[in-house]
Motif scaffolding. Structure first.
Motif, PDB file in Angstrom:
ATOM      1  N   UNK A   1       0.800  -1.233   0.000  1.00 14.29           N
ATOM      2  CA  UNK A   1       0.000   0.000   0.000  1.00 14.29           C
ATOM      3  C   UNK A   1       0.830   1.279   0.000  1.00 14.29           C
ATOM      4  N   UNK A   2       2.028   1.249   0.585  1.00 14.55           N
ATOM      5  CA  UNK A   2       2.813   2.479   0.648  1.00 14.55           C
ATOM      6  C   UNK A   2       3.254   2.957  -0.738  1.00 14.55           C
ATOM      7  N   UNK A   3       3.216   2.054  -1.729  1.00 14.70           N
ATOM      8  CA  UNK A   3       3.602   2.434  -3.083  1.00 14.70           C
ATOM      9  C   UNK A   3       2.394   2.807  -3.950  1.00 14.70           C
ATOM     10  N   UNK A   4       1.189   2.643  -3.443  1.00 13.22           N
ATOM     11  CA  UNK A   4       0.002   2.852  -4.262  1.00 13.22           C
ATOM     12  C   UNK A   4      -0.131   4.278  -4.811  1.00 13.22           C
ATOM     13  N   UNK A   5       0.159   5.321  -4.031  1.00 14.12           N
ATOM     14  CA  UNK A   5       0.054   6.673  -4.623  1.00 14.12           C
ATOM     15  C   UNK A   5       0.940   6.841  -5.853  1.00 14.12           C
ATOM     16  N   UNK A   6       2.144   6.309  -5.787  1.00 18.13           N
ATOM     17  CA  UNK A   6       3.044   6.408  -6.943  1.00 18.13           C
ATOM     18  C   UNK A   6       2.529   5.561  -8.105  1.00 18.13           C
ATOM     19  N   UNK A   7       1.964   4.401  -7.805  1.00 21.87           N
ATOM     20  CA  UNK A   7       1.399   3.557  -8.862  1.00 21.87           C
ATOM     21  C   UNK A   7       0.218   4.248  -9.538  1.00 21.87           C
ATOM     22  N   UNK A   8      -0.574   4.965  -8.766  1.00 22.76           N
ATOM     23  CA  UNK A   8      -1.714   5.670  -9.333  1.00 22.76           C
ATOM     24  C   UNK A   8      -1.261   6.684 -10.378  1.00 22.76           C
ATOM     25  N   UNK A   9      -0.113   7.317 -10.132  1.00 13.73           N
ATOM     26  CA  UNK A   9       0.435   8.288 -11.085  1.00 13.73           C
ATOM     27  C   UNK A   9       0.998   7.579 -12.307  1.00 13.73           C
ATOM     28  N   UNK A  10       1.706   6.459 -12.092  1.00 11.73           N
ATOM     29  CA  UNK A  10       2.382   5.765 -13.188  1.00 11.73           C
ATOM     30  C   UNK A  10       1.422   4.958 -14.054  1.00 11.73           C
ATOM     31  N   UNK A  11       0.314   4.507 -13.483  1.00 13.38           N
ATOM     32  CA  UNK A  11      -0.555   3.545 -14.150  1.00 13.38           C
ATOM     33  C   UNK A  11      -0.990   3.957 -15.565  1.00 13.38           C
ATOM     34  N   UNK A  12      -1.485   5.180 -15.795  1.00 15.65           N
ATOM     35  CA  UNK A  12      -1.906   5.530 -17.158  1.00 15.65           C
ATOM     36  C   UNK A  12      -0.784   5.414 -18.186  1.00 15.65           C
ATOM     37  N   UNK A  13       0.437   5.726 -17.769  1.00 13.81           N
ATOM     38  CA  UNK A  13       1.581   5.640 -18.673  1.00 13.81           C
ATOM     39  C   UNK A  13       1.936   4.172 -18.959  1.00 13.81           C
ATOM     40  N   UNK A  14       1.839   3.340 -17.919  1.00 11.95           N
ATOM     41  CA  UNK A  14       2.136   1.916 -18.103  1.00 11.95           C
ATOM     42  C   UNK A  14       1.133   1.275 -19.055  1.00 11.95           C
ATOM     43  N   UNK A  15      -0.133   1.653 -18.929  1.00 10.68           N
ATOM     44  CA  UNK A  15      -1.168   1.048 -19.757  1.00 10.68           C
ATOM     45  C   UNK A  15      -1.203   1.627 -21.169  1.00 10.68           C
ATOM     46  N   UNK A  16      -0.541   2.772 -21.368  1.00 15.35           N
ATOM     47  CA  UNK A  16      -0.515   3.384 -22.700  1.00 15.35           C
ATOM     48  C   UNK A  16       0.459   2.689 -23.639  1.00 15.35           C
ATOM     49  N   UNK A  17       1.380   1.920 -23.082  1.00 13.58           N
ATOM     50  CA  UNK A  17       2.378   1.225 -23.895  1.00 13.58           C
ATOM     51  C   UNK A  17       1.817  -0.102 -24.385  1.00 13.58           C
TER      52      UNK A  17
END
Length: 360
Positions: A61-77
């Motif tokens: 859970x401590x990494x979830x805020x950062x994942x929320x930011x990265x997620x759209x970029x990860x899924x765009x590839x």
């Protein structure tokens, strides 16, 4: 910086907080003007940026805020364009984050694309292909496609046993995943036997308190309860919950999953007051960690309402049940099985209160 300011000034991009966001039409225009070599280089650069930005284990859970930011970029590839094992791993981690957040369908689509690409480019025995298969099998199970999950898990386990041996951690993870699928298909005895064997090996190879060992132990406790061995399940559940709180922390989703199931088992053996206390703590934490509308939070609320009714706290049970029903209707839909179950339970609760002599 002059070029960036120029495109921003003409409304072709937005610069904010050190990031650059191109308008979709601008993206398409630039993409159409790129040569194949330039496009390949752009994809390689995007993959390098993605891997460099990997926040950490998506299960934490401590990494979830950062994942929320990265997620759209990860899924765009496009997964088919990924060329490194680390890039494929990061995408798989992003999809695992989605599944843990109750969004299995979009995760499944990306994982299917990744698995198909790995199969074609690397072959069925490559580690990246097997990792993608393992993740995709979970997505199949999470979207109720248990037959496809079973077929994929069975194939992955056989390959990992041949390539890595029976005691390798990846092999054991595949065995645990296969047991989950077998259970979902109603093949309970096979699932139970596989769980027990996997747990035995993991305790020997990885240790009693290894996270993978505890995942298998948690699954086994659930399965033991389902076949009527509730006392055994309670003992194993208590041990697993204690380990997970110490190793992972009380807020970790896996700890909360064990706590939720343990509350159900405590109720099943008549320890309802303990079930209420554990259920209240789990609901409070899941609301904070996962959010009030997450399916796991709603499951916890629903079970707590049942426990509250069983200890005579009927008005609290009704209030929590009505809130849960409202959220399930909004999140899951009116016709979802869990929504209907909550509605039916509230209907029965109302009838009980209407019956003569049904007061406290």
């Amino acid at each position: 910086m002059g070029a960036v300011e120029a495109v921003a000034r003409h409304g072709l991009a937005r610069v904010q907080g050190g990031t650059l966001q191109l308008h979709r039409l601008t993206q398409e225009m630039l993409k159409g003007q790129m040569t194949r070599q330039e496009n390949d280089q752009a994809m390689a650069d995007a993959e390098a940026l993605l891997t460099a930005a990997h926040p950490g284990d998506s299960r934490e859970p401590r990494f979830w805020p950062a994942w929320q930011v990265l997620l759209p970029h990860a899924l765009a590839i496009d997964p088919a364009w990924l060329t490194t094992s680390w890039g494929r791993f990061v995408l798989g981690d992003a999809c695992w984050y989605l599944m843990d957040r109750g969004q299995a369908r979009p995760a499944r689509n990306r994982l299917q694309r990744l698995y198909d690409a790995c199969l074609q480019q690397l072959g069925p025995d490559h580690d990246d292909t097997l990792g993608a298969a393992h993740n995709l099998a979970r997505a199949y199970n999470d979207t109720q496609d248990h037959e496809r999950a079973h077929a994929l898990d069975e194939d992955t386990l056989a390959r990992r046993r041949r390539l890595r041996g029976n005691d390798h951690s990846d092999t054991l993870s595949s065995a645990r995943s296969l047991a989950v699928g077998l259970w979902s298909l109603g093949r309970h005895e096979e699932a139970l036997a596989l769980d027990e064997k996997t747990l035995e090996v993991q305790r020997r190879v990885l240790g009693e308190d290894h996270p993978d060992t505890l995942s298998t132990a948690s699954n086994l406790a659930n399965h033991l309860a389902e076949v009527g061995r509730v006392e055994d399940a309670v003992v194993l559940g208590e041990e697993t919950l204690e380990y997970r709180r110490r190793v992972l922390g009380s807020d970790h989703p896996n700890t909360l999953s064990t706590a939720y199931n343990q509350a159900i088992r405590l109720e099943g053996v008549g320890r309802v007051e303990e079930a209420v206390v554990l259920g209240q703590d789990t609901l409070q934490t899941r609301r904070r960690v996962l959010g009030s509308d997450h399916p796991h939070t709603l499951n916890t609320a629903n079970n707590l309402a049942v426990c509250l009714r069983d200890v005579g706290r009927v008005e609290e049970a009704r209030a929590l049940g009505e809130e849960t029903l409202e959220r399930r209707r909004r999140v899951l839909g009116e016709d979802h099985l869990e929504t209907r179950r909550t509605a039916e339970w509230l209907g029965k609760l109302g009838k009980e209160q209407e019956e003569p002599g049904s007061g406290e």
